[in-house]
Each structure stands twice: as C-alpha cells, then as structure tokens.
Design an enzyme around this catalytic site. Structure first.
Site, short mmCIF file in Angstrom:
data_model
loop_
_atom_site.label_atom_id
_atom_site.label_comp_id
_atom_site.label_asym_id
_atom_site.label_seq_id
_atom_site.Cartn_x
_atom_site.Cartn_y
_atom_site.Cartn_z
CB SER A 12 109.70 104.83 80.19
OG SER A 12 110.36 104.49 81.38
N1 SAM Z 1 108.31 101.08 84.64
C1 SAM Z 1 107.72 102.32 85.06
C2 SAM Z 1 106.45 102.62 84.32
O1 SAM Z 1 106.04 101.87 83.44
O2 SAM Z 1 105.84 103.64 84.67
C3 SAM Z 1 108.67 103.47 84.98
C4 SAM Z 1 109.69 103.39 86.02
S1 SAM Z 1 110.40 104.88 86.58
C5 SAM Z 1 111.32 105.41 85.17
C6 SAM Z 1 111.60 104.17 87.71
C7 SAM Z 1 110.97 103.60 88.96
O3 SAM Z 1 111.95 102.83 89.65
C8 SAM Z 1 110.49 104.66 89.95
O4 SAM Z 1 109.14 104.47 90.25
C9 SAM Z 1 111.38 104.44 91.17
O5 SAM Z 1 110.76 104.71 92.39
C10 SAM Z 1 111.72 102.96 91.01
N2 SAM Z 1 112.91 102.53 91.75
C11 SAM Z 1 114.09 103.16 91.92
N3 SAM Z 1 114.92 102.40 92.65
C12 SAM Z 1 114.26 101.26 92.95
C13 SAM Z 1 114.58 100.08 93.68
N4 SAM Z 1 115.78 99.89 94.25
N5 SAM Z 1 113.66 99.11 93.77
C14 SAM Z 1 112.43 99.25 93.20
N6 SAM Z 1 112.07 100.34 92.51
C15 SAM Z 1 112.97 101.34 92.37
#
Ligand code: SAM
Length: 205
Positions: free
Chosen positions: A52
C-alpha cells in the site's frame, strides 16, 4: 516521504510518524523497483498484489489508536511492511496471508530485520484466527464487502477494526469500534485496495 506525504496530509500520532521514518520500506519491495520504494503510491509485489501507499499505511496505523500493549491481527500480509510498522509499536502482531510465497518472503524479512513479535499464517484470513482471539485491534489490508463476521466476533469489547469496505474495486476506509455485539462505524476517505478473497470476502475471478 514522511514530511511531504504523511505529516503534510495530517497524520499527527508521533509514534506513527517515528515508525514510518524507521521501517526500511525499500526492503519490502521487489529489488527491481527498490528505487521507487518511497514514491507516493502503491507498488506491485508480485502475484497480482501490492504494497500500500505510505500515507495509507500511516493512516490505518493511526486509526488503530495504538498505545503499545495491543495484540493485533492483520489480514493481508502482502510484503510484510504494514506488519513491521505495527510490530514497532505493539507487543504482538498476528498476520494472515493466503498466498504462500508472499507469506514466506515476508517471514524471511521479519527474521532478517529481527522482528520477534510477528507471527505469519497462511490461510483464508476472512475466518480470522479463533485460537488467538480476542484481539485488541484488527486491520484488514484488502478490500472487503463488509467486516467478516468471524473477525467481528474475534475483536474484543471496545476494540477497533480498520478496513477498506465497499465494492470490489472502490471502497471507503472504515474505522469501527466494538460496542457490545455491534460495530460503531465511521466511513472516512475513498480508497482502492486489491480484493479480499475468501469465504467471507470476494470470490476468486
Ligand atoms: N499489508 C500489505 C503490505 O504491507 O504490503 C499489503 C496488502 S495487499 C494490498 C493485500 C493482501 O491481502 C494481498 O497480499 C492478498 O494476497 C491478501 N489477501 C487477500 N485475501 C486474503 C485472505 N482471505 N486472507 C489473507 N490474505 C488475503
């Protein structure tokens, strides 16, 4: 980055400002785009996912109103950057990622940087982590249609949850406080996160 993107946009929590100065964001992005690490935008981290924008990380951290002794659950480890920011402030961070290689990469970074208070789990984060509940704070870093019911149940009374809530490709940042069995909700700014995929999120496309 901190002065122009974070303080000038109104982030006031001193601990958040200090931590945003301290955590080496360039170590959480792929090597070939390391030069862009401090740009004012989200960046690709592979597997169709993103780290993000710095301001959004600071805003979500500030909205959690952290004092330092909290047990925090993050859904969406991604690069691990948000978890590292949280781990600098609170005592325990539990972070869930559904894409195994991302979780493994993040885990390696936490070990290299010496974060001992972060635990990484590979599973569907929409179901939360009942074995570690209750949590003082929950942060969802992917776009969700609503707060998944299990997460609401795993938040302690008076706890805060922050998440981008809305449509699959456009949401509002939500800050909600648990009062009894209800969430008191405040919608803030418009945002655009990658979707939360899972039982209580969106279906994979
Ligand atoms: N917090 C992260 C960082 O600091 O880099 C950014 C997160 S990214 C915008 C969203 C993440 O959520 C992705 O890596 C995606 O694979 C994960 N994601 C999506 N659905 C999910 C789920 N049901 N459980 C766990 N992770 C999930």
């Amino acid at each position: 980055m901190v002065e122009t993107q974070i303080v000038e946009r109104g982030i006031r929590d001193e601990r958040v400002i200090e931590v945003m100065k301290k955590v080496p964001r360039h170590l959480f992005v792929p090597e070939d785009i390391m030069d862009d690490a401090y740009d004012d935008r989200a960046l690709p981290i592979g597997h169709g996912q993103t780290i993000s924008q710095p301001y959004i990380v600071a805003l979500m951290t500030e909205l959690l109103e952290l004092k330092g002794n909290e047990k925090v659950l993050e859904i969406g480890t991604g690069s691990g950057y948000q978890a590292a920011v949280l781990a600098e402030i609170v005592s325990e961070v539990h972070t869930i990622e559904r894409i195994q290689p991302l979780a493994e990469e993040a885990k390696k970074k936490f070990e290299k940087l010496g974060y001992k208070n972060i635990k990484v789990y590979v599973k569907d984060g929409t179901e939360g982590l009942p074995e570690e509940a209750p949590f003082d704070r929950i942060i969802i870093t992917a776009a969700t249609p609503d707060i998944p019911e299990p997460l609401q149940l795993q938040l302690r009374e008076g706890g805060i949850i922050v998440a981008p809530v809305g449509k699959r490709y456009s949401q509002y940042m939500l800050k909600a406080e648990k009062k009894g069995d209800k969430l008191e909700k405040h919608y803030l700014i418009p945002v655009a996160f990658v979707p939360l995929i899972g039982k209580y999120g969106w279906k994979e496309e």
